[in-house]
Design a protein around this motif. Sequence first.
Motif, PDB file in Angstrom:
ATOM      1  N   LEU A   1     -32.195 -39.016 138.946  1.00 39.01           N
ATOM      2  CA  LEU A   1     -32.891 -39.915 139.873  1.00 39.01           C
ATOM      3  C   LEU A   1     -34.405 -39.859 139.712  1.00 39.01           C
ATOM      4  CD1 LEU A   1     -30.869 -39.343 143.176  1.00 39.01           C
ATOM      5  CD2 LEU A   1     -30.847 -41.385 141.742  1.00 39.01           C
ATOM      6  N   ALA A   2     -34.903 -38.781 139.119  1.00 40.08           N
ATOM      7  CA  ALA A   2     -36.362 -38.612 138.998  1.00 40.08           C
ATOM      8  C   ALA A   2     -36.743 -38.420 137.539  1.00 40.08           C
ATOM      9  CB  ALA A   2     -36.823 -37.415 139.834  1.00 40.08           C
TER      10      ALA A   2
ATOM     11  N   VAL B   1     -35.836 -27.612 147.265  1.00 34.98           N
ATOM     12  CA  VAL B   1     -36.652 -28.005 146.105  1.00 34.98           C
ATOM     13  C   VAL B   1     -36.184 -29.359 145.570  1.00 34.98           C
ATOM     14  CG1 VAL B   1     -37.352 -27.359 143.764  1.00 34.98           C
ATOM     15  CG2 VAL B   1     -37.101 -25.595 145.521  1.00 34.98           C
ATOM     16  N   LEU B   2     -34.877 -29.546 145.522  1.00 38.94           N
ATOM     17  CA  LEU B   2     -34.313 -30.817 145.055  1.00 38.94           C
ATOM     18  C   LEU B   2     -34.764 -31.978 145.934  1.00 38.94           C
ATOM     19  CD1 LEU B   2     -32.348 -32.507 143.362  1.00 38.94           C
ATOM     20  CD2 LEU B   2     -30.496 -31.682 144.820  1.00 38.94           C
ATOM     21  N   ALA B   3     -34.688 -31.805 147.247  1.00 38.50           N
ATOM     22  CA  ALA B   3     -35.100 -32.865 148.170  1.00 38.50           C
ATOM     23  C   ALA B   3     -36.588 -33.167 148.052  1.00 38.50           C
ATOM     24  CB  ALA B   3     -34.750 -32.476 149.603  1.00 38.50           C
ATOM     25  N   LEU B   4     -37.404 -32.131 147.845  1.00 32.02           N
ATOM     26  CA  LEU B   4     -38.845 -32.352 147.658  1.00 32.02           C
ATOM     27  C   LEU B   4     -39.104 -33.152 146.391  1.00 32.02           C
ATOM     28  CD1 LEU B   4     -40.266 -28.859 148.668  1.00 32.02           C
ATOM     29  CD2 LEU B   4     -40.576 -31.011 149.906  1.00 32.02           C
ATOM     30  N   GLY B   5     -38.391 -32.818 145.311  1.00 27.78           N
ATOM     31  CA  GLY B   5     -38.555 -33.575 144.075  1.00 27.78           C
ATOM     32  C   GLY B   5     -38.157 -35.031 144.225  1.00 27.78           C
TER      33      GLY B   5
ATOM     34  N   ARG C   1     -39.855 -40.713 145.349  1.00 28.24           N
ATOM     35  CA  ARG C   1     -39.658 -41.801 146.302  1.00 28.24           C
ATOM     36  C   ARG C   1     -38.222 -42.335 146.267  1.00 28.24           C
ATOM     37  NH1 ARG C   1     -44.400 -43.210 148.467  1.00 28.24           N
ATOM     38  NH2 ARG C   1     -43.560 -45.144 149.315  1.00 28.24           N
ATOM     39  N   ARG C   2     -37.295 -41.398 146.124  1.00 28.27           N
ATOM     40  CA  ARG C   2     -35.881 -41.750 146.139  1.00 28.27           C
ATOM     41  C   ARG C   2     -35.219 -41.485 147.490  1.00 28.27           C
ATOM     42  NH1 ARG C   2     -34.168 -45.339 142.411  1.00 28.27           N
ATOM     43  NH2 ARG C   2     -34.809 -44.753 140.302  1.00 28.27           N
ATOM     44  N   VAL C   3     -35.836 -40.634 148.303  1.00 23.84           N
ATOM     45  CA  VAL C   3     -35.288 -40.328 149.628  1.00 23.84           C
ATOM     46  C   VAL C   3     -36.410 -40.421 150.650  1.00 23.84           C
ATOM     47  CG1 VAL C   3     -33.458 -38.838 148.729  1.00 23.84           C
ATOM     48  CG2 VAL C   3     -35.671 -37.841 149.353  1.00 23.84           C
TER      49      VAL C   3
ATOM     50  N   VAL D   1     -31.827 -49.231 141.422  1.00 24.40           N
ATOM     51  CA  VAL D   1     -32.963 -49.861 142.089  1.00 24.40           C
ATOM     52  C   VAL D   1     -34.197 -49.013 141.839  1.00 24.40           C
ATOM     53  CG1 VAL D   1     -33.912 -50.632 144.286  1.00 24.40           C
ATOM     54  CG2 VAL D   1     -31.449 -50.778 143.863  1.00 24.40           C
ATOM     55  N   ARG D   2     -35.287 -49.652 141.434  1.00 24.98           N
ATOM     56  CA  ARG D   2     -36.503 -48.917 141.147  1.00 24.98           C
ATOM     57  C   ARG D   2     -37.100 -48.341 142.432  1.00 24.98           C
ATOM     58  NH1 ARG D   2     -39.909 -52.636 136.820  1.00 24.98           N
ATOM     59  NH2 ARG D   2     -38.345 -52.566 135.134  1.00 24.98           N
ATOM     60  N   PRO D   3     -37.694 -47.135 142.345  1.00 22.69           N
ATOM     61  CA  PRO D   3     -38.347 -46.567 143.536  1.00 22.69           C
ATOM     62  C   PRO D   3     -39.521 -47.409 143.974  1.00 22.69           C
ATOM     63  CG  PRO D   3     -38.891 -45.299 141.571  1.00 22.69           C
ATOM     64  CD  PRO D   3     -37.818 -46.270 141.170  1.00 22.69           C
ATOM     65  N   VAL D   4     -39.809 -47.343 145.268  1.00 24.60           N
ATOM     66  CA  VAL D   4     -40.907 -48.128 145.826  1.00 24.60           C
ATOM     67  C   VAL D   4     -42.235 -47.562 145.316  1.00 24.60           C
ATOM     68  CG1 VAL D   4     -42.039 -48.886 147.923  1.00 24.60           C
ATOM     69  CG2 VAL D   4     -39.556 -48.636 147.857  1.00 24.60           C
ATOM     70  N   PRO D   5     -43.098 -48.363 144.695  1.00 27.42           N
ATOM     71  CA  PRO D   5     -44.363 -47.827 144.185  1.00 27.42           C
ATOM     72  C   PRO D   5     -45.327 -47.524 145.313  1.00 27.42           C
ATOM     73  CG  PRO D   5     -44.300 -50.202 143.899  1.00 27.42           C
ATOM     74  CD  PRO D   5     -42.942 -49.803 144.420  1.00 27.42           C
TER      75      PRO D   5
END
Length: 222
Positions: free
Chosen positions: A75-76, A152-156, A161-163, A209-213
């Motif tokens: 995802l990142a 750490v995963l959630a921070l990444g 900008r996936r979550v 879906v692309r992450p929100v810039p």
Amino acid sequence: MSTRFSRIVAIIALCVGPLTLIVTNIAQWMLQPRGAHPTPADVAAQFPAVWLAIGSLAVFGPLVWLAGLPAVAALAPRRGAHLTAIGTLVTGAGLAAGIGHLAAFFGGYGAIAMAALPGDAGAAMVSATDAEPLGGVLLIVFLICYSIGPVVLALGLRIARRVAVWVPIAAILTAGANLFGGPIAGVVQLVALAATWGAIIVAVARSDVRPVPDPVLRPRTA
């Protein structure tokens, strides 16, 4: 393997893994063995079928969960990639250690219950199982990695900008609840766990879906 099929497999794995953890915890809370000071061997002896079912879910649930982690790491690809990769690896190590610990725990006490050893012999086996070092090491690795990894995963994923911003907070609540005993801490932990991984599952489902810039400030024109 198509991207769509891979995503479906990952979503199923990420749903099954946390769900089995939630179900097994609730099921263990509901078991009320007889006796003044019951041990896990007493629970296994009094509820053999339930013990086997809970043990099977506890062992194979994390095994399925592992299959969904590569999709989370993907995802990142740029922003937050290092934190996401580290968090995924640490979480995976925790789940792998958890498989070993839970197999030893449920299998060991199940074997003691099946042996039906009398008084002192049964107590000695329970004490030896509690003190067995390999299971203890696996438990420590599981608790540390499974507490730190999702945070750490959630921070990444947040950096990518996936979550949403609350997801790392929910991951921290899940880890923090491990430090406290009692039903309230247990409920908080399971709710925060479901929220954290529910958000990650949604992110995987929307991975095309692309992450929100980030907003770009443009200079004013006269």
